[in-house]
Design a protein around this motif. Structure first.
Motif, PDB file in Angstrom:
ATOM      1  N   THR A 255       0.833  -1.207   0.000  1.00  0.00           N
ATOM      2  CA  THR A 255       0.000   0.000   0.000  1.00  0.00           C
ATOM      3  C   THR A 255       0.862   1.249   0.000  1.00  0.00           C
ATOM      4  O   THR A 255       0.667   2.167  -0.818  1.00  0.00           O
ATOM      5  N   MET A 256       1.830   1.302   0.914  1.00  0.00           N
ATOM      6  CA  MET A 256       2.694   2.476   1.003  1.00  0.00           C
ATOM      7  C   MET A 256       3.604   2.590  -0.227  1.00  0.00           C
ATOM      8  O   MET A 256       3.788   3.680  -0.772  1.00  0.00           O
ATOM      9  N   LEU A 257       4.166   1.473  -0.654  1.00  0.00           N
ATOM     10  CA  LEU A 257       5.045   1.519  -1.827  1.00  0.00           C
ATOM     11  C   LEU A 257       4.268   1.907  -3.082  1.00  0.00           C
ATOM     12  O   LEU A 257       4.775   2.636  -3.935  1.00  0.00           O
ATOM     13  N   GLY A 258       3.017   1.442  -3.166  1.00  0.00           N
ATOM     14  CA  GLY A 258       2.200   1.785  -4.325  1.00  0.00           C
ATOM     15  C   GLY A 258       1.903   3.272  -4.381  1.00  0.00           C
ATOM     16  O   GLY A 258       1.956   3.900  -5.453  1.00  0.00           O
ATOM     17  N   ALA A 259       1.582   3.865  -3.216  1.00  0.00           N
ATOM     18  CA  ALA A 259       1.346   5.309  -3.167  1.00  0.00           C
ATOM     19  C   ALA A 259       2.636   6.065  -3.451  1.00  0.00           C
ATOM     20  O   ALA A 259       2.641   7.072  -4.173  1.00  0.00           O
ATOM     21  N   MET A 260       3.744   5.586  -2.887  1.00  0.00           N
ATOM     22  CA  MET A 260       5.037   6.215  -3.159  1.00  0.00           C
ATOM     23  C   MET A 260       5.337   6.234  -4.656  1.00  0.00           C
ATOM     24  O   MET A 260       5.799   7.252  -5.201  1.00  0.00           O
ATOM     25  N   LYS A 261       5.071   5.122  -5.310  1.00  0.00           N
ATOM     26  CA  LYS A 261       5.362   5.034  -6.745  1.00  0.00           C
ATOM     27  C   LYS A 261       4.578   6.082  -7.533  1.00  0.00           C
ATOM     28  O   LYS A 261       5.113   6.740  -8.423  1.00  0.00           O
ATOM     29  N   VAL A 262       3.306   6.245  -7.181  1.00  0.00           N
ATOM     30  CA  VAL A 262       2.470   7.233  -7.877  1.00  0.00           C
ATOM     31  C   VAL A 262       3.046   8.631  -7.692  1.00  0.00           C
ATOM     32  O   VAL A 262       3.220   9.382  -8.659  1.00  0.00           O
ATOM     33  N   TYR A 263       3.338   8.993  -6.459  1.00  0.00           N
ATOM     34  CA  TYR A 263       3.817  10.348  -6.198  1.00  0.00           C
ATOM     35  C   TYR A 263       5.208  10.576  -6.786  1.00  0.00           C
ATOM     36  O   TYR A 263       5.465  11.620  -7.408  1.00  0.00           O
ATOM     37  N   ALA A 264       6.115   9.634  -6.589  1.00  0.00           N
ATOM     38  CA  ALA A 264       7.475   9.818  -7.092  1.00  0.00           C
ATOM     39  C   ALA A 264       7.488   9.976  -8.610  1.00  0.00           C
ATOM     40  O   ALA A 264       8.191  10.836  -9.154  1.00  0.00           O
ATOM     41  N   ARG A 265       6.708   9.164  -9.297  1.00  0.00           N
ATOM     42  CA  ARG A 265       6.716   9.231 -10.756  1.00  0.00           C
ATOM     43  C   ARG A 265       6.010  10.468 -11.294  1.00  0.00           C
ATOM     44  O   ARG A 265       6.148  10.781 -12.472  1.00  0.00           O
ATOM     45  N   ASN A 266       5.294  11.150 -10.425  1.00  0.00           N
ATOM     46  CA  ASN A 266       4.702  12.425 -10.813  1.00  0.00           C
ATOM     47  C   ASN A 266       5.470  13.612 -10.217  1.00  0.00           C
ATOM     48  O   ASN A 266       4.949  14.723 -10.179  1.00  0.00           O
ATOM     49  N   ASN A 267       6.698  13.353  -9.749  1.00  0.00           N
ATOM     50  CA  ASN A 267       7.581  14.397  -9.224  1.00  0.00           C
ATOM     51  C   ASN A 267       7.035  15.039  -7.955  1.00  0.00           C
ATOM     52  O   ASN A 267       7.325  16.189  -7.656  1.00  0.00           O
ATOM     53  N   GLN A 268       6.246  14.276  -7.201  1.00  0.00           N
ATOM     54  CA  GLN A 268       5.691  14.776  -5.954  1.00  0.00           C
ATOM     55  C   GLN A 268       6.444  14.147  -4.776  1.00  0.00           C
ATOM     56  O   GLN A 268       6.994  13.065  -4.894  1.00  0.00           O
ATOM     57  N   ALA A 269       6.446  14.837  -3.641  1.00  0.00           N
ATOM     58  CA  ALA A 269       7.332  14.487  -2.540  1.00  0.00           C
ATOM     59  C   ALA A 269       6.737  13.418  -1.627  1.00  0.00           C
ATOM     60  O   ALA A 269       5.528  13.399  -1.378  1.00  0.00           O
ATOM     61  N   CYS A 270       7.610  12.574  -1.096  1.00  0.00           N
ATOM     62  CA  CYS A 270       7.227  11.536  -0.139  1.00  0.00           C
ATOM     63  C   CYS A 270       8.059  11.670   1.135  1.00  0.00           C
ATOM     64  O   CYS A 270       9.272  11.876   1.068  1.00  0.00           O
ATOM     65  N   ILE A 271       7.387  11.556   2.273  1.00  0.00           N
ATOM     66  CA  ILE A 271       8.071  11.525   3.567  1.00  0.00           C
ATOM     67  C   ILE A 271       8.207  10.065   3.967  1.00  0.00           C
ATOM     68  O   ILE A 271       7.241   9.429   4.391  1.00  0.00           O
ATOM     69  N   THR A 272       9.385   9.490   3.822  1.00  0.00           N
ATOM     70  CA  THR A 272       9.597   8.083   4.170  1.00  0.00           C
ATOM     71  C   THR A 272       9.852   7.992   5.668  1.00  0.00           C
ATOM     72  O   THR A 272      10.909   8.381   6.152  1.00  0.00           O
ATOM     73  N   THR A 273       8.868   7.457   6.391  1.00  0.00           N
ATOM     74  CA  THR A 273       8.871   7.567   7.850  1.00  0.00           C
ATOM     75  C   THR A 273       8.707   6.224   8.542  1.00  0.00           C
ATOM     76  O   THR A 273       7.626   5.626   8.500  1.00  0.00           O
ATOM     77  N   PRO A 274       9.726   5.717   9.209  1.00  0.00           N
ATOM     78  CA  PRO A 274       9.529   4.623  10.152  1.00  0.00           C
ATOM     79  C   PRO A 274       8.662   5.097  11.316  1.00  0.00           C
ATOM     80  O   PRO A 274       8.903   6.173  11.875  1.00  0.00           O
ATOM     81  N   PHE A 275       7.648   4.312  11.650  1.00  0.00           N
ATOM     82  CA  PHE A 275       6.768   4.641  12.776  1.00  0.00           C
ATOM     83  C   PHE A 275       7.220   3.793  13.955  1.00  0.00           C
ATOM     84  O   PHE A 275       6.981   2.591  13.995  1.00  0.00           O
ATOM     85  N   ILE A 276       7.880   4.425  14.915  1.00  0.00           N
ATOM     86  CA  ILE A 276       8.597   3.707  15.956  1.00  0.00           C
ATOM     87  C   ILE A 276       7.983   3.935  17.336  1.00  0.00           C
ATOM     88  O   ILE A 276       7.857   5.074  17.794  1.00  0.00           O
ATOM     89  N   LEU A 277       7.580   2.867  17.983  1.00  0.00           N
ATOM     90  CA  LEU A 277       7.338   2.850  19.416  1.00  0.00           C
ATOM     91  C   LEU A 277       8.432   1.966  20.001  1.00  0.00           C
ATOM     92  O   LEU A 277       8.347   0.732  19.953  1.00  0.00           O
ATOM     93  N   ALA A 278       9.479   2.613  20.492  1.00  0.00           N
ATOM     94  CA  ALA A 278      10.660   1.878  20.926  1.00  0.00           C
ATOM     95  C   ALA A 278      10.289   0.878  22.013  1.00  0.00           C
ATOM     96  O   ALA A 278       9.540   1.183  22.938  1.00  0.00           O
ATOM     97  N   GLY A 279      10.823  -0.306  21.895  1.00  0.00           N
ATOM     98  CA  GLY A 279      10.477  -1.397  22.798  1.00  0.00           C
ATOM     99  C   GLY A 279       9.462  -2.331  22.183  1.00  0.00           C
ATOM    100  O   GLY A 279       9.351  -3.488  22.594  1.00  0.00           O
ATOM    101  N   ALA A 280       8.719  -1.850  21.183  1.00  0.00           N
ATOM    102  CA  ALA A 280       7.760  -2.686  20.459  1.00  0.00           C
ATOM    103  C   ALA A 280       8.154  -2.809  18.995  1.00  0.00           C
ATOM    104  O   ALA A 280       8.191  -3.902  18.440  1.00  0.00           O
ATOM    105  N   MET A 281       8.465  -1.690  18.365  1.00  0.00           N
ATOM    106  CA  MET A 281       8.782  -1.675  16.935  1.00  0.00           C
ATOM    107  C   MET A 281      10.253  -1.419  16.660  1.00  0.00           C
ATOM    108  O   MET A 281      10.674  -1.363  15.503  1.00  0.00           O
ATOM    109  N   SER A 282      11.031  -1.246  17.714  1.00  0.00           N
ATOM    110  CA  SER A 282      12.486  -1.102  17.605  1.00  0.00           C
ATOM    111  C   SER A 282      13.079  -1.477  18.954  1.00  0.00           C
ATOM    112  O   SER A 282      12.354  -1.635  19.936  1.00  0.00           O
ATOM    113  N   PRO A 283      14.410  -1.611  19.038  1.00  0.00           N
ATOM    114  CA  PRO A 283      15.016  -1.890  20.343  1.00  0.00           C
ATOM    115  C   PRO A 283      14.712  -0.783  21.346  1.00  0.00           C
ATOM    116  O   PRO A 283      14.343   0.341  20.986  1.00  0.00           O
ATOM    117  N   VAL A 284      14.892  -1.096  22.609  1.00  0.00           N
ATOM    118  CA  VAL A 284      14.606  -0.116  23.659  1.00  0.00           C
ATOM    119  C   VAL A 284      15.675   0.962  23.743  1.00  0.00           C
ATOM    120  O   VAL A 284      15.461   2.001  24.383  1.00  0.00           O
TER     121      VAL A 284
END
Length: 525
Positions: A255-284
């Motif tokens: 889903t995210m890559l598909g939206a990125m592809k649309v925007y990038a190929r139309n010269n529009q900007a993407c904020i590539t953002t890891p969504f981190i809750l440390a201890g759950a989605m990354s190390p503590v």
């Protein structure tokens, strides 16, 4: 139909509304009573950055990120073209897992991604620079609930969405209209993006974000932008900046890559953002989180450049910790601040703009907890040198709610950040030697010429804080900050007037929306 950007002439910062006015004394009286909308330009920082890692520390994080990319790899799910592009670029692709040779992703990003770019608004006076020493504030993004003192917590509607767009438009130190300022759950999931994007285009003339919940919704956003700005203008300029979240840890989904592809190929900007809750989605630990964040950003930003070299891309990070007792996200704590400050350093070394922070809190209401946690997030966001600040105003309840009163209180703080970022005025007026000579020892500066000339602009004036005597405060109702903010947001909405939009463009947008809605049945997926 005109395809050029719609521009609004402005008098004292207020766009012309196209409304007919009366002549003579009545007209002058109406003009005095009509609120003047002041819009501050995006921030150009004149204060030093705060850094927390030296050269050795930054090198350790970068080396560890390369180890993650090489040894662990990143999952790319449901987007075969991305897998093929990385394979051709020299990565080791095994199923949906990509292993990146050391330095490959970084070299791809640095070869073509711009260090900064301009996002164009339909009113060119509202254009913003993303990158360099610029900071742009945008409102809250994504809450399914809204809250105010009158109605409490409830599901958001399109009326709430439109209200927040209006408030962002009228707030001087919010430079960007944002995206999903709240989720209008009264509209079908597969069609609500059309109303949301249209609301940004119609009710504000500031830059805005696009839909990312499905590639076809990103396509709709681009097509609507072509109607608003003209196809040729969109092809050559960035008019949309959109949020593309990693599915941390170490997954980019279709889903995210598909939206990125649309925007990038139309010269529009993407904020590539890891969504981190440390201890759950990354190390503590901060260092472990930073290495993972950098690896995820390199994989995502590199993909945008494989889709379209030169497409604008932002290094994003949403970093929070969690309560190790309950698992709930926590905000305003020291550890995520360290992550954000260090990630900004990593972004500058990579050479692309940076996004983090905002006015984040875990509080359910606009209380002292909300104020403390938001302040502890917002100040280091500015000090880090953040270029694009999402969630600048309105965030409550860990992002589950958008608060009307909180929005107003946060917007006031954004104004303070705008003033702080200017730094110290060292002009002749700023040095104020004439005032010191005039007053001399033992007197006061209240009546001197320099004070009289500067009193209106000398200090930031909060529209929320009450600095009157106890007796006056009590006589005026003894209101707390949230109650004062409640009155302010209601007054702002009652005074709102939409910026002028070319009727032919407006009609074309509505025709596009009607056609898209009629083409498919309503769906909540």
């Amino acid at each position: 139909m005109s395809t050029s950007p719609s521009t609004s002439e402005a008098v004292e910062g207020q766009p012309v509304t196209g409304r007919r006015t009366r002549g003579g004394a009545d007209a002058r009286r109406a003009l005095r009573q009509k609120p003047t909308i002041v819009q501050n330009p995006y921030i150009v920082r004149n204060i030093p950055l705060v850094t927390v890692l030296d050269e050795e520390g930054l090198s350790i994080i970068e080396r560890n990120a390369d180890t993650i990319l090489e040894e662990v790899g990143i999952e790319f799910r449901d987007e075969p073209e991305a897998l093929e592009l990385w394979k051709k670029a020299g990565a080791d692709v095994k199923g949906t897992r990509i292993h990146f040779p050391r330095g490959l992703a970084r070299s791809i990003v640095q070869k073509s991604a711009p260090k900064q770019y301009i996002q164009h608004a339909r009113n060119p006076e509202r254009n913003v620079q993303i990158g360099g020493n610029a900071t742009v504030f945008a409102p809250v993004y994504g809450p399914p609930f809204v809250r105010d003192l009158d109605n409490g917590r409830r599901y958001a509607t399109i009326a709430d969405f439109q209200n927040f767009v209006k408030l962002a438009y009228m707030s001087p130190s919010i430079h960007h209209s944002g995206g999903t300022v709240c989720e209008p759950v009264d509209l079908p999931v597969n069609k609500r993006h059309l109303d949301m994007v249209y609301s940004h285009m119609k009710l504000s003339d500031k830059p805005f974000m696009g839909s990312v919940t499905a590639p076809e919704r990103a396509e709709d956003t681009v097509e609507m932008a072509k109607i608003l700005f003209g196809a040729d203008f969109v092809a050559k300029n960035t008019v949309i900046t959109s949020l593309i979240n990693a599915n941390s840890p170490m997954v980019w989904d279709g889903t995210m890559l598909g939206a990125m592809k649309v925007y990038a190929r139309n010269n529009q900007a993407c904020i590539t953002t890891p969504f981190i809750l440390a201890g759950a989605m990354s190390p503590v630990t901060a260092a472990g989180t930073l290495a993972q964040v950098l690896a995820e950003v390199l994989a995502g930003a590199g993909t945008s450049q494989l889709y379209n070299p030169g497409a604008p891309v932002i290094f994003g990070v949403f970093a929070s910790s969690i309560s190790m007792q309950s698992g709930a996200p926590t905000f305003g704590t020291p550890e995520p601040t360290l992550v954000s400050l260090a990630a900004a350093q990593l972004a500058r070394r990579l050479g692309i703009p940076f996004r983090t922070g905002g006015s984040l809190c875990g509080s359910k209401i606009a209380d002292a907890q909300a104020a403390y946690e938001s302040a502890q997030t917002l100040l280091p966001t500015l000090q880090a040198g953040t270029n694009f600040v999402l969630h600048g105003a309105g965030w409550l309840e860990g992002g589950l709610s958008a608060g009307y009163e909180k929005f107003i209180m946060d917007a006031d703080q954004l104004g303070m950040m705008q003033t702080l970022a200017k730094g110290i005025d060292l002009s002749e007026n700023g040095q104020a030697l004439d005032a010191i000579r005039e007053v001399g020892p033992g007197s006061h500066f209240l009546g001197c010429a320099h004070t009289q000339a500067n009193f209106e602009t000398a200090f930031y004036r909060s529209n929320i804080a009450d600095n009157n005597s106890f007796e006056q405060w009590e006589a005026e109702g003894g209101l707390d900050a949230a109650q004062r903010a409640n009155k302010i947001y209601k007054r702002m909405l009652s005074e709102y007037e939409a910026p002028t939009l070319d009727p032919a463009i407006d009609e074309a947008l509505q025709e596009f929306i009607a056609k898209k809605k009629a083409a498919t049945p309503d769906s909540n997926v």
